[in-house]
Design a protein around this motif. Structure first.
Motif, PDB file in Angstrom:
ATOM      1  N   ALA A   1       3.520   2.894  -8.270  1.00  0.00           N
ATOM      2  CA  ALA A   1       3.080   4.086  -7.525  1.00  0.00           C
ATOM      3  C   ALA A   1       1.610   4.369  -7.812  1.00  0.00           C
ATOM      4  CB  ALA A   1       3.941   5.292  -7.910  1.00  0.00           C
ATOM      5  N   LEU A   2       1.234   4.287  -9.079  1.00  0.00           N
ATOM      6  CA  LEU A   2      -0.163   4.571  -9.431  1.00  0.00           C
ATOM      7  C   LEU A   2      -1.093   3.449  -8.999  1.00  0.00           C
ATOM      8  CD1 LEU A   2       0.349   6.275 -12.887  1.00  0.00           C
ATOM      9  CD2 LEU A   2      -0.717   7.280 -10.889  1.00  0.00           C
ATOM     10  N   ALA A   3      -0.638   2.211  -9.147  1.00  0.00           N
ATOM     11  CA  ALA A   3      -1.487   1.071  -8.759  1.00  0.00           C
ATOM     12  C   ALA A   3      -1.755   1.081  -7.255  1.00  0.00           C
ATOM     13  CB  ALA A   3      -0.827  -0.232  -9.181  1.00  0.00           C
ATOM     14  N   ALA A   4      -0.727   1.381  -6.467  1.00  0.00           N
ATOM     15  CA  ALA A   4      -0.917   1.428  -5.008  1.00  0.00           C
ATOM     16  C   ALA A   4      -1.848   2.580  -4.626  1.00  0.00           C
ATOM     17  CB  ALA A   4       0.433   1.588  -4.310  1.00  0.00           C
ATOM     18  N   THR A   5      -1.691   3.702  -5.301  1.00  0.00           N
ATOM     19  CA  THR A   5      -2.560   4.848  -5.025  1.00  0.00           C
ATOM     20  C   THR A   5      -4.004   4.511  -5.401  1.00  0.00           C
ATOM     21  OG1 THR A   5      -0.678   6.271  -5.544  1.00  0.00           O
ATOM     22  CG2 THR A   5      -2.815   7.348  -5.381  1.00  0.00           C
ATOM     23  N   LEU A   6      -4.157   3.820  -6.528  1.00  0.00           N
ATOM     24  CA  LEU A   6      -5.497   3.394  -6.959  1.00  0.00           C
ATOM     25  C   LEU A   6      -6.100   2.404  -5.957  1.00  0.00           C
ATOM     26  CD1 LEU A   6      -7.781   3.134  -9.081  1.00  0.00           C
ATOM     27  CD2 LEU A   6      -6.347   1.471 -10.291  1.00  0.00           C
TER      28      LEU A   6
ATOM     29  N   ASP B   1       8.332   1.063 -11.310  1.00  0.00           N
ATOM     30  CA  ASP B   1       8.109   1.973 -10.185  1.00  0.00           C
ATOM     31  C   ASP B   1       6.941   2.930 -10.438  1.00  0.00           C
ATOM     32  OD1 ASP B   1      10.082   0.809  -8.722  1.00  0.00           O
ATOM     33  OD2 ASP B   1      11.636   2.227  -9.321  1.00  0.00           O
ATOM     34  N   SER B   2       6.864   3.434 -11.661  1.00  0.00           N
ATOM     35  CA  SER B   2       5.776   4.367 -11.981  1.00  0.00           C
ATOM     36  C   SER B   2       4.436   3.660 -11.903  1.00  0.00           C
ATOM     37  CB  SER B   2       5.948   4.925 -13.397  1.00  0.00           C
ATOM     38  OG  SER B   2       7.192   5.529 -13.527  1.00  0.00           O
ATOM     39  N   LEU B   3       4.378   2.468 -12.504  1.00  0.00           N
ATOM     40  CA  LEU B   3       3.120   1.720 -12.484  1.00  0.00           C
ATOM     41  C   LEU B   3       2.738   1.361 -11.046  1.00  0.00           C
ATOM     42  CD1 LEU B   3       0.805   0.214 -13.891  1.00  0.00           C
ATOM     43  CD2 LEU B   3       2.321  -1.761 -14.119  1.00  0.00           C
TER      44      LEU B   3
ATOM     45  N   ARG C   1      -5.429   2.106  -2.782  1.00  0.00           N
ATOM     46  CA  ARG C   1      -5.809   2.839  -1.563  1.00  0.00           C
ATOM     47  C   ARG C   1      -7.076   3.663  -1.798  1.00  0.00           C
ATOM     48  NH1 ARG C   1      -5.872   2.109   3.069  1.00  0.00           N
ATOM     49  NH2 ARG C   1      -5.439   4.196   3.860  1.00  0.00           N
ATOM     50  N   GLU C   2      -7.179   4.253  -2.987  1.00  0.00           N
ATOM     51  CA  GLU C   2      -8.370   5.048  -3.298  1.00  0.00           C
ATOM     52  C   GLU C   2      -9.616   4.173  -3.262  1.00  0.00           C
ATOM     53  OE1 GLU C   2      -9.120   8.105  -3.516  1.00  0.00           O
ATOM     54  OE2 GLU C   2     -11.135   7.865  -4.345  1.00  0.00           O
TER      55      GLU C   2
ATOM     56  N   PRO D   1       0.804  -1.232   0.000  1.00  0.00           N
ATOM     57  CA  PRO D   1       0.000   0.000   0.000  1.00  0.00           C
ATOM     58  C   PRO D   1       0.837   1.282   0.000  1.00  0.00           C
ATOM     59  CG  PRO D   1      -0.944  -1.585   1.500  1.00  0.00           C
ATOM     60  CD  PRO D   1       0.379  -2.158   1.069  1.00  0.00           C
ATOM     61  N   ASP D   2       2.118   1.193   0.387  1.00  0.00           N
ATOM     62  CA  ASP D   2       2.972   2.387   0.338  1.00  0.00           C
ATOM     63  C   ASP D   2       3.664   2.548  -1.011  1.00  0.00           C
ATOM     64  OD1 ASP D   2       4.565   0.120   0.836  1.00  0.00           O
ATOM     65  OD2 ASP D   2       6.183   1.365   1.616  1.00  0.00           O
ATOM     66  N   GLY D   3       3.370   1.659  -1.967  1.00  0.00           N
ATOM     67  CA  GLY D   3       3.955   1.769  -3.299  1.00  0.00           C
ATOM     68  C   GLY D   3       5.202   0.934  -3.502  1.00  0.00           C
ATOM     69  N   PHE D   4       5.626   0.219  -2.472  1.00  0.00           N
ATOM     70  CA  PHE D   4       6.837  -0.605  -2.559  1.00  0.00           C
ATOM     71  C   PHE D   4       6.528  -1.875  -3.362  1.00  0.00           C
ATOM     72  CE2 PHE D   4       9.508  -3.991  -0.670  1.00  0.00           C
ATOM     73  CZ  PHE D   4      10.755  -3.455  -0.941  1.00  0.00           C
TER      74      PHE D   4
END
Lengths: 137, 296
Positions: free
Chosen positions: A59-64, A55-57, A66-67, A39-42
Motif C-alpha cells: 500500500a505504501l510502496a504503490a502510494t510512493l 499488504d501494508s508495504l 504514484r507520488e 498502482p492501485d496497491g494490488f
C-alpha cells in the motif's frame, strides 16, 4: 506472427513471467525480498521475508510510486525511472513499469549499481512482454 | 474492442461471475485493459453489481486514471457507506490530489468500520506523520523566513544543477538557483520522503537517511534526518558515490550555516568524506548513529 506472439504470452505464461522476474530479483546478492505492486496497491507477485506484512508495504510502496509519478508530472519533470531510499538497516529500491512498481529490499552491503541495472532489465522485460494496449485502454 | 475478440465473445457468452473471475485473472497478470473489458461486460449484464464496480475502480487506478477510479469508488460507497476498500481507494486518490485532510478522514472512517485493516493503518500512519507537521512548523533551530542569507552562500558542485534546503514539513529554507517553483519542489520532496519513510518502517529497515531519485534528466541526491532536508540535483550519469559525497558536503555546510553543526540528537552529524566500508551503508554513506558515536 502476431497470433504466435499472443499465444506465447497466454495467461499461464504471463503469470509465470511476473513471478520469474520477482524471483530473479530476489536471487541477487544481498537482496532480502522483491515484489511487483500495481498502482492501485494490488500485489501482483511478492517474494518477501515472512516478517514483513506484504499488504501494508505494498500500500505504501504503490502510494510512493504514484507520488513520484504525479509530482514529476506536476512539476513538469521527466518521469522517475528508479529511486532508492537508504536507512540504518537496509535500502529500498523502486522502479516504475507499465504494470506497476518493482520494489527490492536489500541489505546495507548491496551493490547499488547492480540492483539498479537489474531493475532496468526487469522493467525492459515487462515493457517487451506487455504492450501498451494491454495496460491502458 | 478488437474485432476478433468481439467475435469470440459473441460465440462465448459469459456469465457475470465468469467475467469477473476472468477479469481478476487478467488483473493478476497486469493485463488491465482486458480485465477492464471483462468488467465492462459484467456491468452490461448486471449494472448494479458492487463487486464489478469495485473491480472497475481498481482497474482504473491501476491504469493510472484517478478520475474514473474515483467515480467508481464513490459509486460503491453510495451503495455501501461502510465499504472500507472503497474508502481506502478514495483516500489514496485524495492523497494523490494533495488533499491530506480528506485522505486522513477517509482512512479514519475505514478503520472505524474495520479496525483490522493493515493497508489503511499503514497509510494513516504515514499521513498522520505528515499532517502532524502541517501547517509548516519551523525546524527548532532553523530560520523562520523562507530564505536564509547564510544558507544562500552554499556552493553547488561544478556539475550541480539545483539545491533545495527545506524542512521535513515541506517548508523551503533556501534554494539555488532561486526559482518560482522551489517551494513546490520542497513540498513534493517532503511528501515523497514521508511516504518513503513509512515504507522503510514497514519493511523493518529503520529511519530514512538518504535517497537517490533518477529521472531521464537528473539524479537527485537527498539527505535527511527527519527534520532537515538537503537535496542536490546532479546529471543523471553522476556516480552515486560522488553524488553522495557532494550532498554530504552540502549537508555538513548547511548544518554549519544554520548553527546546527554541534548537532542536536535529532540531527545526523556531517559525514564528509565518505567513511570506511565498515561504517557505511549500501549507498557508501555513513549511518547516523555510528557517525554520532564517532562525533562523541
Amino acid at each position: 506472427m502476431r497470433l504466435k506472439l499472443a499465444l506465447e504470452h497466454d495467461s499461464a505464461s504471463r503469470g509465470r513471467h511476473v513471478r520469474d522476474i520477482v524471483q530473479e530479483l530476489k536471487r541477487l546478492h544481498w537482496v532480502r525480498g522483491a515484489l511487483i505492486v500495481a498502482p492501485d496497491g494490488f500485489v501482483i507477485a511478492a517474494e518477501l521475508p515472512p516478517t514483513i506484512a506484504v499488504d501494508s508495504l505494498a500500500a505504501l510502496a504503490a502510494t510512493l510510486g504514484r507520488e513520484l509519478e504525479t509530482s514529476a508530472a506536476r512539476l513538469g519533470r521527466p518521469s522517475v525511472s528508479t529511486a532508492l531510499f537508504s536507512a540504518d538497516d537496509g535500502t529500498m529500491f523502486l522502479a516504475g513499469s507499465r504494470i506497476g512498481y518493482l520494489i527490492v529490499l536489500a541489505d546495507q552491503q548491496v551493490n547499488v549499481q547492480a540492483i539498479r541495472g537489474a531493475l532496468a532489465d526487469a522493467v525492459a522485460l515487462i515493457e517487451a512482454a506487455w504492450s501498451p494496449g494491454e495496460v491502458t485502454p | 474492442m478488437p474485432l476478433l475478440r468481439r467475435l469470440w465473445w459473441s460465440r462465448d457468452p459469459l456469465s457475470v461471475p465468469d467475467a469477473l473471475r476472468r477479469a481478476e485473472e487478467r488483473r493478476r497478470e497486469g493485463r488491465y485493459a482486458e480485465a477492464g473489458e471483462l468488467v465492462a461486460r459484467a456491468l452490461e449484464l448486471d449494472p448494479d453489481n458492487l463487486h464489478a464496480h469495485l473491480l472497475a475502480a481498481y482497474l482504473h487506478a491501476a491504469r493510472r486514471a484517478p478520475g474514473p477510479a474515483k467515480a467508481e469508488f464513490q459509486w460503491v460507497l453510495n451503495h455501501d457507506h461502510t465499504h472500507a476498500r472503497a474508502l481506502l481507494g478514495l483516500a489514496r486518490i485524495a492523497l494523490e490530489e494533495g488533499d491530506v485532510t480528506a485522505c486522513h478522514d477517509l482512512l479514519r472512517r475505514a478503520l472505524r468500520f474495520y479496525p483490522d485493516f493493515p493497508e489503511a493503518t499503514a497509510l494513516l500512519a504515514a499521513v498522520r506523520a505528515r499532517r502532524a507537521e502541517a501547517p509548516p512548523a519551523p525546524h527548532p533551530s532553523a530560520p523562520h523566513a523562507p530564505a536564509h542569507p547564510r544558507v544562500d552562500r552554499l556552493h553547488l558542485p561544478g556539475t550541480g544543477r539545483a539545491l533545495i534546503i527545506g524542512r521535513a514539513d515541506g517548508g523551503l529554507i533556501a534554494s539555488q538557483p532561486v526559482t518560482e517553483d522551489a517551494k513546490d519542489v520542497a513540498e513534493a520532496l517532503a511528501h515523497m520522503l514521508h511516504l518513503a519513510a513509512g515504507a522503510l518502517e514497514r519493511a523493518g529497515l529503520g529511519p530514512l537517511h538518504r535517497a537517490i531519485v533518477d529521472d531521464g534528466h537528473d539524479a537527485v541526491f537527498t539527505r535527511t534526518d527527519g527534520e532537515l532536508v538537503v537535496s542536490l540535483a546532479l546529471p543523471r550519469a553522476t556516480d552515486p558515490t560522488q553524488g553522495l559525497l557532494d550532498v554530504n558536503r552540502l549537508w555538513s555546510a548547511t548544518l554549519h550555516e544554520l548553527g546546527l553543526a554541534g548537532g542536536t540528537p535529532a540531527i545526523a552529524p556531517p559525514a564528509t568524506p565518505v567513511n570506511p566500508p565498515a561504517a557505511s551503508d549500501s549507498t557508501g554513506a555513513p549511518h547516523a548513529p555510528q557517525a554520532r558515536a564517532r562525533a562523541r
